[in-house]
Design a protein around this motif. Structure first.
Motif, PDB file in Angstrom:
ATOM      1  N   HIS A   9      53.229 106.335  52.065  1.00 38.46           N
ATOM      2  CA  HIS A   9      52.203 105.824  52.966  1.00 38.46           C
ATOM      3  C   HIS A   9      52.115 104.128  53.153  1.00 38.46           C
ATOM      4  N   VAL A  10      51.843 103.893  54.052  1.00 38.81           N
ATOM      5  CA  VAL A  10      51.700 102.163  54.409  1.00 38.81           C
ATOM      6  C   VAL A  10      50.236 102.097  54.254  1.00 38.81           C
ATOM      7  N   ALA A  11      49.621 100.911  53.472  1.00 39.65           N
ATOM      8  CA  ALA A  11      48.287 100.572  53.470  1.00 39.65           C
ATOM      9  C   ALA A  11      48.333  99.149  54.039  1.00 39.65           C
ATOM     10  N   ILE A  12      47.336  99.208  54.926  1.00 47.39           N
ATOM     11  CA  ILE A  12      47.053  97.607  55.511  1.00 47.39           C
ATOM     12  C   ILE A  12      45.611  97.257  55.459  1.00 47.39           C
ATOM     13  N   TYR A  13      45.281  96.173  55.058  1.00 48.49           N
ATOM     14  CA  TYR A  13      43.766  95.587  55.078  1.00 48.49           C
ATOM     15  C   TYR A  13      43.355  95.211  56.402  1.00 48.49           C
ATOM     16  N   VAL A  14      41.986  95.594  56.880  1.00 46.26           N
ATOM     17  CA  VAL A  14      41.489  95.396  58.080  1.00 46.26           C
ATOM     18  C   VAL A  14      40.222  94.991  58.059  1.00 46.26           C
ATOM     19  N   LYS A  15      39.824  94.168  58.976  1.00 49.42           N
ATOM     20  CA  LYS A  15      38.396  93.420  59.086  1.00 49.42           C
ATOM     21  C   LYS A  15      37.414  94.611  59.350  1.00 49.42           C
ATOM     22  N   ASN A  16      37.651  95.455  60.220  1.00 47.99           N
ATOM     23  CA  ASN A  16      36.782  96.480  60.789  1.00 47.99           C
ATOM     24  C   ASN A  16      37.175  97.746  60.982  1.00 47.99           C
ATOM     25  N   VAL A  17      37.005  98.811  59.967  1.00 48.43           N
ATOM     26  CA  VAL A  17      37.448  99.857  59.930  1.00 48.43           C
ATOM     27  C   VAL A  17      37.389 100.986  61.364  1.00 48.43           C
ATOM     28  N   GLU A  18      36.015 100.848  61.717  1.00 48.21           N
ATOM     29  CA  GLU A  18      35.940 101.480  62.847  1.00 48.21           C
ATOM     30  C   GLU A  18      36.736 101.216  64.167  1.00 48.21           C
ATOM     31  N   VAL A  19      36.645  99.721  64.154  1.00 49.08           N
ATOM     32  CA  VAL A  19      37.565  99.024  65.408  1.00 49.08           C
ATOM     33  C   VAL A  19      39.025  99.473  65.379  1.00 49.08           C
ATOM     34  N   SER A  20      39.640  99.381  64.087  1.00 53.60           N
ATOM     35  CA  SER A  20      41.092  99.686  63.789  1.00 53.60           C
ATOM     36  C   SER A  20      41.107 101.367  63.873  1.00 53.60           C
ATOM     37  N   ILE A  27      45.047 104.717  70.821  1.00 50.95           N
ATOM     38  CA  ILE A  27      46.267 104.411  71.376  1.00 50.95           C
ATOM     39  C   ILE A  27      47.468 104.946  70.893  1.00 50.95           C
ATOM     40  N   LEU A  28      47.466 104.972  69.531  1.00 54.07           N
ATOM     41  CA  LEU A  28      48.886 105.575  68.701  1.00 54.07           C
ATOM     42  C   LEU A  28      48.579 107.212  68.509  1.00 54.07           C
ATOM     43  N   CYS A  29      47.689 107.620  68.894  1.00 53.62           N
ATOM     44  CA  CYS A  29      47.286 109.062  68.899  1.00 53.62           C
ATOM     45  C   CYS A  29      47.414 109.720  67.572  1.00 53.62           C
ATOM     46  N   LEU A  30      47.361 109.021  66.510  1.00 52.83           N
ATOM     47  CA  LEU A  30      47.306 109.506  65.031  1.00 52.83           C
ATOM     48  C   LEU A  30      46.123 110.136  64.703  1.00 52.83           C
ATOM     49  N   SER A  31      46.325 111.368  63.757  1.00 52.37           N
ATOM     50  CA  SER A  31      45.222 112.239  63.399  1.00 52.37           C
ATOM     51  C   SER A  31      44.636 111.854  62.162  1.00 52.37           C
ATOM     52  N   PRO A  32      43.359 111.923  62.178  1.00 56.84           N
ATOM     53  CA  PRO A  32      42.564 111.287  60.973  1.00 56.84           C
ATOM     54  C   PRO A  32      42.820 112.215  59.679  1.00 56.84           C
ATOM     55  N   PRO A  41      35.475 100.706  52.126  1.00 50.23           N
ATOM     56  CA  PRO A  41      35.494 101.355  53.150  1.00 50.23           C
ATOM     57  C   PRO A  41      37.123 101.449  53.432  1.00 50.23           C
ATOM     58  N   GLY A  42      37.405 102.769  54.358  1.00 54.72           N
ATOM     59  CA  GLY A  42      38.815 102.838  54.911  1.00 54.72           C
ATOM     60  C   GLY A  42      38.680 104.225  55.580  1.00 54.72           C
ATOM     61  N   ALA A  43      39.993 104.213  55.957  1.00 58.26           N
ATOM     62  CA  ALA A  43      40.540 105.574  56.908  1.00 58.26           C
ATOM     63  C   ALA A  43      41.653 105.904  56.726  1.00 58.26           C
ATOM     64  N   ARG A  50      54.964 113.749  57.143  1.00 56.40           N
ATOM     65  CA  ARG A  50      54.229 113.802  55.893  1.00 56.40           C
ATOM     66  C   ARG A  50      54.194 112.321  55.400  1.00 56.40           C
ATOM     67  N   GLN A  51      54.068 111.193  56.438  1.00 50.06           N
ATOM     68  CA  GLN A  51      53.624 110.021  55.895  1.00 50.06           C
ATOM     69  C   GLN A  51      52.235 110.107  56.453  1.00 50.06           C
ATOM     70  N   GLU A  52      51.723 108.775  55.710  1.00 51.37           N
ATOM     71  CA  GLU A  52      50.250 108.479  56.149  1.00 51.37           C
ATOM     72  C   GLU A  52      50.297 106.747  56.196  1.00 51.37           C
ATOM     73  N   LEU A  53      49.238 106.349  57.175  1.00 51.30           N
ATOM     74  CA  LEU A  53      48.706 105.252  57.359  1.00 51.30           C
ATOM     75  C   LEU A  53      47.213 105.088  56.483  1.00 51.30           C
ATOM     76  N   HIS A  54      47.174 104.132  55.642  1.00 48.96           N
ATOM     77  CA  HIS A  54      45.928 104.136  55.103  1.00 48.96           C
ATOM     78  C   HIS A  54      45.269 102.667  55.383  1.00 48.96           C
ATOM     79  N   LEU A  55      44.057 102.750  56.026  1.00 48.02           N
ATOM     80  CA  LEU A  55      43.510 101.592  56.328  1.00 48.02           C
ATOM     81  C   LEU A  55      42.227 101.193  55.230  1.00 48.02           C
ATOM     82  N   ILE A  56      42.208  99.781  54.990  1.00 48.63           N
ATOM     83  CA  ILE A  56      41.437  99.507  53.844  1.00 48.63           C
ATOM     84  C   ILE A  56      40.585  98.423  54.387  1.00 48.63           C
ATOM     85  N   GLY A  57      39.315  98.617  54.270  1.00 50.44           N
ATOM     86  CA  GLY A  57      38.235  97.882  54.978  1.00 50.44           C
ATOM     87  C   GLY A  57      37.864  96.426  54.137  1.00 50.44           C
ATOM     88  N   ASN A  58      37.170  95.635  55.161  1.00 51.13           N
ATOM     89  CA  ASN A  58      36.471  94.626  54.404  1.00 51.13           C
ATOM     90  C   ASN A  58      37.734  93.253  54.145  1.00 51.13           C
TER      91      ASN A  58
END
Length: 120
Positions: A9-20, A27-32, A41-43, A50-58
């Protein structure tokens, strides 16, 4: 000897989990994916098979982004991706050929992270 099997997986920090999350879904058609009940918070999203994208909030601090710092997603058709991004009114650069012949498109997510879409 260390034997790495795959990038999980790739993990990125985001300001707003809902917006991201909306960007990565619409836009990228990724499945939750289901996510453990962390105390922040995160998603999580599926990337390919087999790979994942992890959003980390706040994320509080502003970051400086450059195309050299990015993650790349292999796509089937750069021309189809270009048309899709135009329909969604998403700003992007390209398509343009890489030195190895792959065709690449760059776009940014709501937090400014660069994403390369490439067709071999």
């Amino acid at each position: 000897m260390l034997e790495i099997e795959e990038l999980n997986h790739v993990a990125i920090y985001v300001k707003n989990v809902e917006v991201s999350s909306e960007f990565y879904k619409s836009i990228l058609c990724l499945s939750p994916l289901p996510r453990p009940d962390f105390n922040f918070p995160g998603a999580w999203f599926r990337l390919g098979s087999r790979q994942e994208l992890h959003l980390i909030g706040n994320r509080a601090e502003d970051l400086i982004f450059h195309k050299r710092h990015h993650f790349a997603l292999k796509i089937r058709s750069a021309s189809a991706a270009e048309q899709w991004l135009k329909e969604k009114e998403v700003a992007f650069a390209g398509p343009k050929p890489r030195p190895d012949g792959a065709i690449q498109i760059f776009l940014q997510d709501p937090d400014g992270y660069y994403i390369e879409l490439f067709e071999l």
